[in-house]
Design an enzyme around this catalytic site. Structure first.
Site, PDB file in Angstrom:
ATOM      1  CD  GLU A 438      -3.030  -0.603  -0.051  1.00 18.01           C
ATOM      2  OE1 GLU A 438      -3.065   0.549  -0.519  1.00 18.01           O
ATOM      3  OE2 GLU A 438      -3.685  -1.544  -0.504  1.00 18.01           O
TER       4      GLU A 438
HETATM    5  C1  LIG Z   1       2.916  -9.527   0.194  1.00 17.76           C
HETATM    6  C2  LIG Z   1       2.657  -8.431  -0.794  1.00 17.76           C
HETATM    7  C3  LIG Z   1       1.351  -8.103  -1.108  1.00 17.76           C
HETATM    8  C4  LIG Z   1       1.085  -7.105  -2.057  1.00 17.76           C
HETATM    9  N1  LIG Z   1      -0.201  -6.864  -2.449  1.00 17.76           N
HETATM   10  C5  LIG Z   1      -0.429  -6.056  -3.526  1.00 17.76           C
HETATM   11  C6  LIG Z   1      -1.734  -5.952  -4.103  1.00 17.76           C
HETATM   12  O1  LIG Z   1      -2.708  -6.528  -3.618  1.00 17.76           O
HETATM   13  N2  LIG Z   1      -1.886  -5.187  -5.213  1.00 17.76           N
HETATM   14  C7  LIG Z   1      -0.841  -4.534  -5.783  1.00 17.76           C
HETATM   15  O2  LIG Z   1      -1.051  -3.872  -6.793  1.00 17.76           O
HETATM   16  N3  LIG Z   1       0.411  -4.603  -5.252  1.00 17.76           N
HETATM   17  C8  LIG Z   1       0.639  -5.347  -4.151  1.00 17.76           C
HETATM   18  N4  LIG Z   1       1.901  -5.455  -3.625  1.00 17.76           N
HETATM   19  C9  LIG Z   1       2.979  -4.675  -4.213  1.00 17.76           C
HETATM   20  C10 LIG Z   1       3.467  -3.573  -3.290  1.00 17.76           C
HETATM   21  O3  LIG Z   1       2.483  -2.580  -3.155  1.00 17.76           O
HETATM   22  C11 LIG Z   1       4.791  -3.067  -3.891  1.00 17.76           C
HETATM   23  O4  LIG Z   1       5.765  -4.041  -3.576  1.00 17.76           O
HETATM   24  C12 LIG Z   1       5.192  -1.727  -3.372  1.00 17.76           C
HETATM   25  O5  LIG Z   1       4.314  -0.750  -3.858  1.00 17.76           O
HETATM   26  C13 LIG Z   1       6.602  -1.333  -3.789  1.00 17.76           C
HETATM   27  O6  LIG Z   1       6.877  -1.593  -5.124  1.00 17.76           O
HETATM   28  P1  LIG Z   1       8.187  -2.418  -5.531  1.00 17.76           P
HETATM   29  O7  LIG Z   1       8.182  -3.657  -4.727  1.00 17.76           O
HETATM   30  O8  LIG Z   1       8.208  -2.528  -6.993  1.00 17.76           O
HETATM   31  O9  LIG Z   1       9.388  -1.514  -5.021  1.00 17.76           O
HETATM   32  P2  LIG Z   1      10.053  -0.315  -5.846  1.00 17.76           P
HETATM   33  O10 LIG Z   1       9.021   0.635  -6.283  1.00 17.76           O
HETATM   34  O11 LIG Z   1      10.960  -0.881  -6.867  1.00 17.76           O
HETATM   35  O12 LIG Z   1      10.903   0.372  -4.700  1.00 17.76           O
HETATM   36  C14 LIG Z   1      12.225  -0.094  -4.305  1.00 17.76           C
HETATM   37  C15 LIG Z   1      12.816   0.913  -3.311  1.00 17.76           C
HETATM   38  O13 LIG Z   1      13.027   2.161  -3.967  1.00 17.76           O
HETATM   39  C16 LIG Z   1      12.382   3.205  -3.244  1.00 17.76           C
HETATM   40  N5  LIG Z   1      11.853   4.187  -4.193  1.00 17.76           N
HETATM   41  C17 LIG Z   1      11.093   3.943  -5.298  1.00 17.76           C
HETATM   42  N6  LIG Z   1      10.763   5.098  -5.898  1.00 17.76           N
HETATM   43  C18 LIG Z   1      11.301   6.093  -5.168  1.00 17.76           C
HETATM   44  C19 LIG Z   1      11.280   7.522  -5.251  1.00 17.76           C
HETATM   45  N7  LIG Z   1      10.622   8.138  -6.229  1.00 17.76           N
HETATM   46  N8  LIG Z   1      11.919   8.233  -4.292  1.00 17.76           N
HETATM   47  C20 LIG Z   1      12.566   7.604  -3.284  1.00 17.76           C
HETATM   48  N9  LIG Z   1      12.628   6.267  -3.154  1.00 17.76           N
HETATM   49  C21 LIG Z   1      12.000   5.514  -4.075  1.00 17.76           C
HETATM   50  C22 LIG Z   1      11.281   2.528  -2.441  1.00 17.76           C
HETATM   51  O14 LIG Z   1      10.948   3.256  -1.268  1.00 17.76           O
HETATM   52  C23 LIG Z   1      11.914   1.196  -2.118  1.00 17.76           C
HETATM   53  O15 LIG Z   1      12.667   1.303  -0.943  1.00 17.76           O
HETATM   54  C24 LIG Z   1       2.180  -6.407  -2.654  1.00 17.76           C
HETATM   55  C25 LIG Z   1       3.491  -6.730  -2.299  1.00 17.76           C
HETATM   56  C26 LIG Z   1       3.732  -7.738  -1.406  1.00 17.76           C
HETATM   57  C27 LIG Z   1       5.170  -8.087  -1.095  1.00 17.76           C
END
Ligand SMILES: Cc1cc2nc3c(=O)[nH]c(=O)nc-3n(C[C@H](O)[C@H](O)[C@H](O)COP(=O)(O)OP(=O)(O)OC[C@H]3O[C@@H](n4cnc5c(N)ncnc54)[C@H](O)[C@@H]3O)c2cc1C
Length: 587
Positions: A438
């Protein structure tokens, strides 16, 4: 296995004594939600959570959800528990009676969210996203769509999901690749892959209603070209019966650190039939209706898990004997660990944060209801600004505190906390997702700093600080020392806010590097404000429930002396700037 006693007394204290928001009390439809009715609901909620849902935590952890011959099977006991859960009407608690809901306000449903998060977060997630999807469809769907899909979702026979994330797009949704091709009949064919989808597939409901963001062929790139679609697992016929299987399949399910009973799915959409929800290219706006409410609920997950971690640590420290305490009067060779100052400090840290958060959440739930249902549009707007300011704070502060509290709980258990027998390490693992999904907590902090402090309606943080100051005009001598401490920290928050606003103009990296610290400062001040509201009642009503109120006053005393002063160090750290961070060369 951890035990759990739903904190009904504290919840009822909030509902009976702190429901004094004039605007909230003017909402006509909640006038009949009396304390007696709420108490009944909470007692029933406690029963199902303590007796039926709590045991699912262990079973889900030991027998994770599996994908078998194309079917996602939930852990043992989930199906029976879910059947009872929907028969008892828990999925409909906060939904509109028009679609079969019970119409309870968030001031009540938040208590239920806390109880079920404490009992089994994995099990909770199967219905949580349904409520989110329900809210989104209810706000943005056409009458036809609402009538077709909402009653079954409210009943819990169908569940919902939120499909945003893709392999290349997590935080940055503008990178999304899923396509939507318009058909002659006005529907769309959706193709692409979504990952990490909570409850994306499972065996608990007859149908699953996915809310999917995708890009129509003629839409612009980036976030301005994203639309929202409703894509059912099974097509629903005009007579509302279940039709053919839509083009959605489960590629795999994730093996995870925690919440192992929750199905986290890779979903493949292959020309799946989808119906557009809300206006074209405004999909993110529509989705944010769901996500903003969801973010508060994720904060509540952190609160619920903190509560069960606290309760069990407290019990354990009353049973475990180690070492002589400094002021020991017993002849035993060792005293209970609860006699040691360090353990007591840890327990009080948990308790003071949890009870403060619960009071803050109750305040925010009232504001949320005002923002949605007050008859005066100006009052709605003002409340909406406050909710929008505090949503990232509650999401991040509560879940970060959840990490601190579950870690401290393991520490109190010592080696027995690290091993699996007591189930304490599971609380830490289960909570670990809450600062990630989220919207990652750091991104929440950036959102707070760059978008929420000041908006087109004015200087929101200033309005919020003024609102707190107004609440501090209390004529009770005993409360004055608390108010003095809070005022000192409000000055720091004000200085910090001015510093941030200045840096946003000419040094954005300074503001970004300070964002997490700023969010913590706002979280601590907001929790202290909630505590002042609690203290005001505690002194006024003292004679009617001395034991309860004395405990509140002593817990608040810990918070104001030991927790709130952290504000100063966050401020000093953050305002040291970012040059030495940005100039560093990583090899
Ligand atoms: C168990 C689980 C359940 C989930 N359920 C859902 C769901 O129901 N529906 C859904 O759509 N998604 C879901 N997700 C996805 C989840 O919302 C994402 O993992 C999350 O939004 C982060 O995206 P990412 O993992 O691609 O990380 P990334 O976006 O790749 O981020 C990696 C790191 O970079 C940092 N970062 C990224 N952009 C910036 C910026 N602009 N400035 C500073 N720092 C930055 C982040 O803070 C993080 O530390 C789920 C994930 C998990 C693990």
């Amino acid at each position: 296995m951890p035990t759990y006693n739903a904190p009904i007394e504290d919840m009822m204290f909030l509902y009976e004594k702190l429901r004094n928001n004039k605007n909230y009390n003017e909402i006509e439809k909640y006038k009949e939600v009396t304390p007696d009715l709420v108490k009944n609901i909470l007692q029933e909620a406690a029963k199902i959570n303590q007796n039926i849902i709590l045991p699912l935590a262990k079973s889900g952890d030991e027998n994770p959800t599996i994908l078998e011959n194309g079917v996602v099977r939930t852990p043992p006991g989930y199906k029976e528990a879910y059947k009872k859960f929907i028969e008892d009407g828990w999925t409909s608690l906060s939904c509109d009676p028009k679609y079969g809901g019970q119409g309870m306000p968030k001031t009540v449903s938040a208590f239920f969210d806390e109880m079920i998060s404490a009992s089994s977060l994995s099990f909770k997630l199967y219905s949580e996203l349904s409520i989110g999807a329900y809210n989104c469809i209810n706000h943005h769907g056409s009458e036809e769509i609402k009538n077709k899909f909402l009653p079954k979702m409210v009943e819990g026979k169908w569940s919902g999901t939120m499909c945003l994330t893709e392999p290349v797009c997590g935080t940055d949704l503008g990178l999304l690749k899923t396509k939507a091709i318009e058909q002659k009949d006005g529907t769309f064919k959706i193709s692409g892959q979504k990952i990490f989808i909570t409850s994306g597939d499972h065996d608990l409901t007859e149908n699953i209603i996915h809310l999917v963001i995708a890009r129509a062929l003629d839409s612009p790139s980036g976030t301005k070209g994203i639309s929202l679609f409703l894509v059912p697992k099974f097509i629903v016929n005009d007579d509302k019966s279940i039709g053919f299987r839509n083009g959605v399949s489960t590629g795999s399910i994730e093996s995870k650190m925690g919440i192992k009973g929750s199905a986290t799915c890779v979903l493949n959409f292959d020309s799946a039939v989808g119906y557009m929800i809300g206006p074209k290219n405004k999909g993110l706006n529509s989705m944010f209706t769901m996500m903003n409410l969801e973010r508060i609920v994720v904060g509540i997950q952190g609160l619920g898990i903190s509560e069960i971690a606290y309760q069990n640590s407290l019990n354990y420290s009353k049973e475990r004997k180690q070492g002589k305490s400094n002021n020991s009067k017993s002849n035993d060779s060792a005293d209970l660990i609860i006699e040691h100052a360090d353990i007591r400090k840890s327990l009080l840290n948990m308790k003071s944060i949890i009870e403060g958060e619960r009071a803050l959440c109750f305040w925010l739930s009232q504001q949320t209801e005002v923002s949605l249902y007050h008859k005066d549009a100006i009052i709605r707007k003002e409340a909406s600004d406050l909710v929008s300011l505090m949503t990232p704070v509650v999401k991040s502060f509560f879940t970060d505190m959840g990490m601190e509290i579950t870690s401290d709980a393991m520490q109190i258990y010592g080696g027995y906390g690290y091993t699996k027998d007591q189930g304490i390490e599971q609380l830490y693992r289960d909570n670990r997702i809450t600062p990630i999904y989220e919207g990652i907590n750091s991104i929440q902090a950036i959102d707070l700093v760059f978008r929420k402090l000041v908006n087109k309606n004015g200087d929101i943080i200033k309005k919020y600080i003024n609102l707190i100051k107004k609440d501090l005009k209390i004529n009770e001598e005993k409360i004055k020392p608390f108010i003095k401490k809070l005022n000192k920290n409000i000055e720091v928050l004000t200085k910090f806010s001015d510093w941030i606003k200045e840096k946003m103009k000419n040094s954005k990296d300074d503001a970004s590097a300070a964002a997490n610290d700023y969010l913590k400062v706002l979280g601590l001040v907001a929790t202290a404000h909630a505590w002042i509201n609690v203290l005001e009642v505690s002194y006024k009503d003292y004679e009617n429930n001395k034991k309860f109120y004395e405990e509140k006053i002593q817990t608040a005393s810990f918070f104001f002396n030991r927790v709130l002063p952290k504000v100063e160090s966050y401020y000093l750290t953050a305002t040291s700037g970012s040059k030495y961070i940005m100039d560093f060369k990583f090899n």
